[in-house]
Enzyme design. Structure first.
Site: not given
Ligand code: 5GP
Ligand code: MN
Ligand code: MN
Length: 482
Positions: A99, A205, A330, A379-380, A405, A407-408
């Site tokens: 990812c 996204f 990540h 990404p936040g 990676h 905001a979490g």
């Molecule tokens: P993960 O890989 O853990 O699913 O997501 C990584 C990070 O993407 C999350 O910790 C969150 O901060 C960020 N994130 C999740 N959805 C969105 C979104 O729609 N827009 C943005 N800019 N960041 C997102």
């Molecule tokens: Mn991810």
């Molecule tokens: Mn993923």
């Protein structure tokens, strides 16, 4: 039992090795006073301690400030295991192998895009396939999928999805060596053949953003981010059902082999394979196939984004107008060398929800960024902001070249849905001038900004701890969600 934390400084906490007799190294958690309280809310600190019990782990079991509960390893967890006597734990890579995030710049300003945002959003939504189990932009024969597994993004470029320049600014050049298609199950192959070039659902996204604030003019310029209100696009996704199936397959087989390997782990989800074993090597070979699929996937999606911009703004769909800034993964494990306890050691670095952050001068950083450091894309959330950083020297000294990676997650999907409806969230975002297109409407609330920690607080910690350096803040204007 409450996991004991010893404060090291304003941004670092230690879980002492004495906490549990099975721990082979201490834990280190990166967080400020506010984040550490949020982190205590779930079981992720116990998971940091659990990871510290893995055979062959060296240095520390690390947790980034965006850490939250995950399968076996916490999301935001980092662990390095020695290649001679260490293990690889498929749960320490995660279900979405590679990812990752890629950031595409444009030569457009917000003023030029504003009036056409809805059209651009429609174009992106129409041409970037999304949704759970959805078909991708390109169906593959099994033979073609094998090529994707072995060659990654380079295959996509050869097929006309993008340009060779794109590969120069992709981690590993978009291709992890050692891919072994023989180690991938037919079930995974069946899931992979029709998913290349798809976003998936939920947290993945495509977001059009503008440069909102520049922290470091010089580094920003080196990355091709020149001025406030410059329009950029972030793609976040991974290896879809293909990588998920590889993870499932190897987690299952690892679980059945723990006794044979003589392991008695504190959590069965940590099931692992000696790096030197045949099964360990098979997993590494299969993981590389998953990683390469993900790079090809993001390459196809980026091609779709360039085409959408080209249709709406009459731009050429090429790097001169829309350069790829960088692509980072990540969720991955990599064999790398670090000086540990005064000795150069070859280790397998597990990065699960953690981003490589090599500093200026590192040979793996593309030449054009060598003087500033490897771009780190964070990404936040869809309502507030996201960040671009570059790797800093502290990452090599402290965290096996790694930083956070995202905001979490702060609230579970269920809790987020209770706190806000998808409809209200949609209205809130539209009121802020953010155009939203979402495939699975019911899932939107699970990803609401309130579901996540404050990304700014997270990146401040890694900046102040010297793992990575802030370059720019981005603000969303179009959100396309699976
Ligand atoms: P993960 O890989 O853990 O699913 O997501 C990584 C990070 O993407 C999350 O910790 C969150 O901060 C960020 N994130 C999740 N959805 C969105 C979104 O729609 N827009 C943005 N800019 N960041 C997102
Ligand atoms: Mn991810
Ligand atoms: Mn993923």
């Amino acid at each position: 039992a409450k996991v004991p934390l010893q404060r090291i400084d304003a941004y670092r906490w230690r879980i002492p090795q004495s906490y549990q007799p099975e721990m082979r190294v201490p834990g280190i958690v990166y967080a400020d006073d506010v984040l550490i309280e949020q982190i205590r809310q779930d079981n992720s600190l116990q998971q940091v301690a659990n990871v510290a019990t893995l055979p062959g782990i060296v240095g520390y079991s690390l947790a980034m400030p965006d850490i939250h509960w995950g399968y076996g390893f916490p999301v935001g967890g980092v662990a390095a295991t020695h290649v001679d006597d260490g293990v690889i734990s498929p749960g320490g890579i995660g279900f979405d192998i590679n990812c990752g995030v890629r950031l595409l710049a444009t030569d457009l300003r917000y003023q030029e895009v504003k009036g056409k945002a809805d059209r651009l959003a429609d174009e992106l939504f129409q041409h970037l396939p999304s949704g759970v189990g959805g078909k991708g932009m390109r169906s593959l024969s099994e033979k073609e999928l094998r090529e994707v597994m072995v060659r990654g993004a380079a295959w996509a470029v050869e097929q006309g999805y993008g340009f060779p320049e794109d590969l120069e600014v992709t981690e590993e050049g978009g291709c992890l060596a050692g891919a072994n298609p023989e180690a991938v199950s037919t079930t995974a192959i069946q899931r992979g053949v029709n998913q290349l070039g798809s976003l998936g659902a939920g947290n993945h996204f495509c977001e059009v953003q503008v440069v909102d604030y520049i922290y470091d003019e010089e580094a920003a310029r080196a990355l091709g981010l020149y001025y406030k209100d410059q329009v950029v696009t972030t793609i976040h996704c991974g290896s879809r059902g293909f990588g998920h199936q590889i993870a499932e397959d190897y987690i299952r087989v690892a679980e059945t082999k723990q006794k044979d390997f003589g392991f008695r782990l504190v959590d069965r989800q940590l099931a692992c394979l000696p790096l030197r074993s045949d099964l360990g090597k098979s997993y590494l070979g299969a993981m590389a196939c998953g990683a390469n699929f993900a790079w090809a996937n993001r390459q196809l999606l980026m091609h779709g984004v360039r085409q959408a911009f080209s249709r709406v703004f009459g731009r050429q769909a090429r790097p001169a107008e829309m350069p790829l800034v960088y692509d980072v993964c990540h969720n991955i494990a990599k064999i790398e060398e670090y000086r540990i306890d005064g000795e150069l050691q070859r280790v397998c670095v597990h990065r699960k929800g953690a981003t490589r952050a090599f500093p200026a001068g590192h040979p793996a950083v593309p030449e054009k960024y060598r003087a500033v450091g490897q771009p780190v894309l964070i990404p936040g959330d869809m309502g507030r902001y996201s960040f671009v950083l570059v790797g800093a020297p502290g990452s090599m000294e402290q965290s096996f070249g790694t930083t956070c990676h995202g905001a979490g997650r702060q609230r579970s999907r269920t809790a987020a849905k209770k706190a806000i409806s998808s409809k209200d969230l949609m209205a809130q975002l539209e009121a802020k001038g953010i155009a939203v297109r979402v495939h699975s409407k019911g899932l939107l609330a699970e990803e609401a900004p309130l579901a996540y920690k404050d990304a700014e607080q997270v990146v401040r910690v890694v900046h102040n701890a010297g793992l990575a350096r802030l370059v720019v803040r981005l603000r969303p204007i179009i959100v396309v969600k699976g």
